[in-house]
Design an enzyme around this catalytic site. Structure first.
Site, short mmCIF file in Angstrom:
data_model
loop_
_atom_site.label_atom_id
_atom_site.label_comp_id
_atom_site.label_asym_id
_atom_site.label_seq_id
_atom_site.Cartn_x
_atom_site.Cartn_y
_atom_site.Cartn_z
N GLY A 89 0.82 -1.21 0.00
CA GLY A 89 0.00 0.00 0.00
C GLY A 89 0.85 1.25 0.00
N GLY A 91 2.60 3.60 1.51
CA GLY A 91 3.19 3.83 2.81
C GLY A 91 3.79 5.22 2.95
NE ARG A 92 8.68 6.11 -0.52
CZ ARG A 92 9.89 6.36 -0.95
NH1 ARG A 92 10.55 7.40 -0.49
NH2 ARG A 92 10.43 5.59 -1.85
CG ASP A 123 10.96 7.99 7.01
OD1 ASP A 123 10.42 7.67 5.92
OD2 ASP A 123 12.13 8.42 7.10
NE ARG A 181 0.59 1.04 -6.81
CZ ARG A 181 1.73 1.71 -6.75
NH1 ARG A 181 2.87 1.10 -6.94
NH2 ARG A 181 1.73 3.00 -6.47
CG ASP A 245 5.02 -3.66 -5.13
OD1 ASP A 245 5.54 -4.78 -5.27
OD2 ASP A 245 5.63 -2.69 -4.66
CG ASN A 246 7.36 -1.09 -7.99
OD1 ASN A 246 6.56 -0.35 -7.42
ND2 ASN A 246 8.53 -1.42 -7.46
CG ASP A 255 8.70 2.55 -7.55
OD1 ASP A 255 9.70 3.24 -7.32
OD2 ASP A 255 8.04 1.99 -6.66
P1 AMP Z 1 8.83 0.87 -3.54
O1 AMP Z 1 10.11 0.12 -3.29
O2 AMP Z 1 9.03 2.33 -3.62
O3 AMP Z 1 8.05 0.31 -4.67
O4 AMP Z 1 7.97 0.67 -2.22
C1 AMP Z 1 7.51 -0.57 -1.76
C2 AMP Z 1 6.62 -0.40 -0.56
O5 AMP Z 1 7.34 0.20 0.50
C3 AMP Z 1 5.43 0.52 -0.79
O6 AMP Z 1 4.35 -0.03 -0.06
C4 AMP Z 1 5.88 1.82 -0.22
O7 AMP Z 1 4.81 2.64 0.19
C5 AMP Z 1 6.72 1.37 0.96
N1 AMP Z 1 7.72 2.38 1.36
C6 AMP Z 1 8.86 2.69 0.71
N2 AMP Z 1 9.55 3.66 1.37
C7 AMP Z 1 8.81 3.98 2.47
C8 AMP Z 1 8.97 4.90 3.56
N3 AMP Z 1 10.03 5.70 3.65
N4 AMP Z 1 8.01 4.93 4.50
C9 AMP Z 1 6.95 4.11 4.43
N5 AMP Z 1 6.73 3.24 3.45
C10 AMP Z 1 7.65 3.15 2.46
MG MG Z 2 6.51 1.03 -5.72
#
Ligand code: AMP
Ligand code: MG
Length: 461
Positions: A89, A91-92, A123, A181, A245-246, A255
């Site tokens: 989900g 997360g940021r 965070d 996605r 998810d990407n 992403d």
């Molecule tokens: P990503 O690697 O950017 O595709 O992210 C994969 C998952 O990790 C997603 O659910 C993002 O929302 C979560 N995520 C990545 N970085 C952070 C962060 N700094 N704080 C919270 N969630 C994160």
């Molecule tokens: Mg992503």
């Protein structure tokens, strides 16, 4: 419309029509938001009020929600490096809302806008280097005519974020055909009664001609993604983190965390610091995409057959067309890169082998071929020349300027230290990839060998 309202008319069709996949949420407070990159052309294409938006850093950072909007965080799951994560989900990130641009619906989305119910241990924040990286690479991809999410702005928040050391916090404002996605389907299919409304919504938004036909929908996504990954392979683009998810349903690249571009052609190239097994190596991308599409197909089984068992055969038959589709797109693209209407696979394979053995620069070689200055073997050149290639046409499809890893790295380091000059210069170059300019000669050179050897990318947190 009051002049101080930078964005109006945001809708929330996804949250309304597909309940259960979103949580209403607000961005974190940004103490001193400042716009450091702003995409005026994109803002105009979106019919936004350019001046109002540029001077609304509190909105672009997510600190203030646009009037009348209802931002949400989206739920999704995903296979990460092959292992299933049931709840990822936003997360940021936040889906601020959707804009209807002349009948085409796009998402306005923020990345780095603070913690959400999906943050797990994170965070919820992002720092300026990775957000500018996504901004620049996605805009370069768009200039290369590769389907991609777009970048509207990067806003620093005025608050440092702790990574290896303190770095300036930042938020990316991103625009996409949607943020649905493969991982969204993986999440929905495990909830009661969610996958059909999600599929119906995605079909209506992205593939309206497949209305009511979930197998046709699957085929359309397979086709869009086969075409997309072929374009990555033709451009020497390594996505770096092709988790489900990407992988978008729309067929756009999404992403830009650990992505990179090849200098020397190398099918085994891996740049991401966390990709220890080389799962997402350059040459593996088509196979990984097909694997991701298999995960997508599984989520549609109950919609396609009277029983999931009966749906397996037709879904598999469509999945099995992936490589045929991929090869068709790749060969058509290679023909164009070689100035030909069509090309035999053997000629392409021989070229790729020559390039890989000799460590030839992927991007530079195609320009050198049209100029007669390449270091490709004379025997191959004479076979190719005998086919009568059009050098002028080659130069229209083979970019001169891509975001070279060493240039991007240096530009982001400077930007993090407060000097946006190199970033802005590189952005100008890579968003004009085809027309040669003498003053841009340095941007065509591959990275020095010592840079190439140790270069690693990180998952943009
Ligand atoms: P990503 O690697 O950017 O595709 O992210 C994969 C998952 O990790 C997603 O659910 C993002 O929302 C979560 N995520 C990545 N970085 C952070 C962060 N700094 N704080 C919270 N969630 C994160
Ligand atoms: Mg992503």
């Amino acid at each position: 419309m009051p002049a101080h309202t930078p964005i109006t008319g945001l809708e929330s069709t996804f949250a309304r029509e597909v309940p259960g996949l979103t949580v209403p949420w607000q961005g974190a407070h940004a103490p001193q938001p400042r716009v450091v990159a702003f995409n005026e052309r994109l803002a105009r294409e979106l019919h936004l009020d350019v001046e109002a938006l540029r001077s609304a850093p509190e909105v672009l950072s997510g600190s203030t929600a646009p009037e009348g909007s209802s931002p949400v965080a989206m739920a999704y799951s995903g296979h990460q490096f092959g292992g299933y994560a049931p709840l990822l989900g936003d997360g940021r990130a936040l889906l601020v809302g959707e804009l209807d641009i002349d009948g085409r619906r796009v998402d306005l989305h923020l990345k780095g806008s603070g913690r959400t119910p999906f943050s797990r241990g994170g965070d919820g924040l992002a720092v300026v280097g990775p957000m500018l990286r996504e901004y620049l690479v996605s805009e370069a991809m768009h200039a290369l005519a590769i389907p991609t999410t777009r970048s509207l702005a990067v806003t620093t928040t005025g608050q440092d974020v702790l990574r290896e050391g303190p770095e300036p916090g930042a938020v990316l404002a991103r625009v996409a055909a949607s943020h649905i996605r493969v991982g969204t389907f993986e999440y929905a299919v495990r909830q009661e009664g969610l996958v059909q409304p999600l599929a119906d919504y995605a079909i209506a938004r992205h593939y309206p001609s497949a209305e009511g036909d979930y197998l046709a929908f699957f085929g359309a996504v397979v086709e869009a993604q086969a075409s997309l990954v072929a374009q990555w392979m033709l451009t020497g683009f390594v996505h770096g983190v092709m988790n489900t998810d990407n992988t978008t349903i729309s067929g756009q690249t999404i992403d830009y965390g650990p992505c990179a571009f090849l200098d020397a052609f190398d099918r085994s190239a891996v740049f991401s610091s966390i990709d220890h097994s080389g799962r997402y190596a350059f040459g593996n991308q088509p196979a990984v995409l097909q694997w991701n599409l298999a995960r997508f197909g599984e989520t549609l089984l109950s919609l396609i057959g009277p029983t999931p068992e009966e749906a397996i055969a037709p879904v598999t038959a469509v999945l099995d067309t992936f490589f045929e589709r991929y090869e068709r797109h790749f060969n058509a693209g290679m023909a164009a890169k070689l100035g030909l209407d069509s090309v035999e696979t053997a000629l392409v394979h021989d070229l790729l082998n020559i390039m890989e053995r000799g460590g030839l620069d992927w991007t530079g070689t195609f320009r050198a071929l049209s100029r007669g200055t390449s270091s490709v073997d004379a025997e191959w050149i004479s076979r190719w020349r005998a086919l009568g290639p059009s050098f002028d046409e080659m130069d229209l499809v083979n970019p001169l300027y891509i975001p070279r890893n060493h240039l991007l790295d240096a530009a982001l380091k400077a930007a993090t230290a407060g000097d946006l000059g190199p970033f802005e210069a590189l952005l100008d170059v890579v968003t004009h990839p085809f027309a040669q300019r003498d003053e841009w000669a340095e941007f065509t050179r591959p990275a020095p060998q010592e840079f190439q050897t140790g270069f690693q990318t990180f998952c943009g947190t």
